[in-house]
Design an enzyme around this catalytic site. Structure first.
Site: not given
Ligand code: NAP
Length: 257
Positions: A131, A139
């Site tokens: 991110s 932040h």
């Molecule tokens: P997300 O839907 O929140 O997915 C996170 C994944 O991590 C899920 O599949 C979750 O599993 C898995 N996970 C969490 N803990 C775990 C564990 N202990 N063991 C195995 N798996 C685990 O992700 P996203 O929103 O698509 O974001 C993708 C990336 O972009 C992330 O790194 C996020 O920080 C980054 N990002 C997000 C934003 C935003 O606006 N949200 C902005 C910039 C960057 P489950 O499916 O089982 O829950």
């Protein structure tokens, strides 16, 4: 052409699931295996658990087994803050993380596990989605649930760079669920987009575009050993040129944090 075995962690996540679907559109090029925690969620999204390893990233022995025979790793796991309860009128919502799901545990130790075991397994290239915002300890995202999420994510990025394994670190702007392939993507470094947002552009990017960047990063040699911020120009921006040449886009970026 021989197939490349790719493990995608966080494959039941909102971006990870798109990456897995995209890789599976090229069965002659990639054999894509998903890594996810919950059988029910895997079945709900993909119909069956075929092509999945069920495990937690804290579980080193399952991770090790999943990485065996793989050539590439995509890390799309992330801690996820949850709202404690709907806020009372005039109050701000409070957030928390599930037990075992603090950013230190998931975004630092969990990612470190993946990097260490990938190196041990002889993985040739790791693509990590992170991110923007990691250069600013103050932040607002760091305040959520006292998690310091961006600080731990940044630490994992640094660890990956130092690991000696080829890497691509994609630091996305705010993720939106809009169609991909319709925008010009722009790359930057060190949160300059947050400090000085380009005129007329909000710092967002569709998850589908991030997933495409991941797939292209696995293909294009210009993506190797690069770490960059990425946002998108608005859809239908008359001045935008929809990104198609990903090799050229990666060429605009550099390595190191
Ligand atoms: P997300 O839907 O929140 O997915 C996170 C994944 O991590 C899920 O599949 C979750 O599993 C898995 N996970 C969490 N803990 C775990 C564990 N202990 N063991 C195995 N798996 C685990 O992700 P996203 O929103 O698509 O974001 C993708 C990336 O972009 C992330 O790194 C996020 O920080 C980054 N990002 C997000 C934003 C935003 O606006 N949200 C902005 C910039 C960057 P489950 O499916 O089982 O829950």
């Amino acid at each position: 052409m021989s197939k490349t075995n790719v493990l995608v962690t966080g494959a039941t996540g909102r971006t990870g699931s798109i990456v897995l679907q995209k890789l599976r559109q090229f069965p002659d090029e990639f054999a894509a295996i998903g890594y996810g925690r919950f059988e029910d969620k895997i079945k709900e999204l993909f119909g069956s658990t075929e092509g999945f390893i069920i495990g937690n990233i804290a579980d080193q022995s399952t991770l090790k087994m999943a990485l065996k025979g793989c050539n590439l790793l995509v890390i799309l796991t992330s801690s996820v803050p949850k709202m404690k309860a709907p806020p009372k009128e005039g109050e701000r919502p409070e957030f928390e993380f599930e037990p075992g799901g603090m950013p230190e545990e998931v975004d630092w130790i969990g990612q470190k596990n993946q990097i260490d075991l990938a190196k041990e397994a002889g993985i040739k290239h790791i693509v990590l989605v992170g991110s923007m915002g990691g250069t600013n300890p103050n932040h607002p995202l760091n305040k959520l649930g006292n998690g310091n999420v961006l600080i731990w994510k940044r630490k994992a990025e640094e660890y990956l760079i130092q690991s000696g394994v080829d890497y691509t670190i994609i630091r996305a702007g705010g993720l939106i669920n809009e169609p991909g392939g319709k925008r010009e993507l722009i790359v930057g470094k060190n949160d300059t987009f947050l400090e000085n947002p380009p005129k007329g552009i909000s710092t967002v990017i569709p998850r589908e575009d991030v997933a495409e960047l991941v797939v292209q990063a696995l293909r294009e040699t210009t993506a190797k050993n690069k770490a960059f911020d990425v946002i998108s120009k608005p859809e239908n921006d008359p001045e935008a040129v929809i990104t198609q040449d990903f090799s050229a886009l990666f060429d605009q970026t550099t390595g190191g944090l």
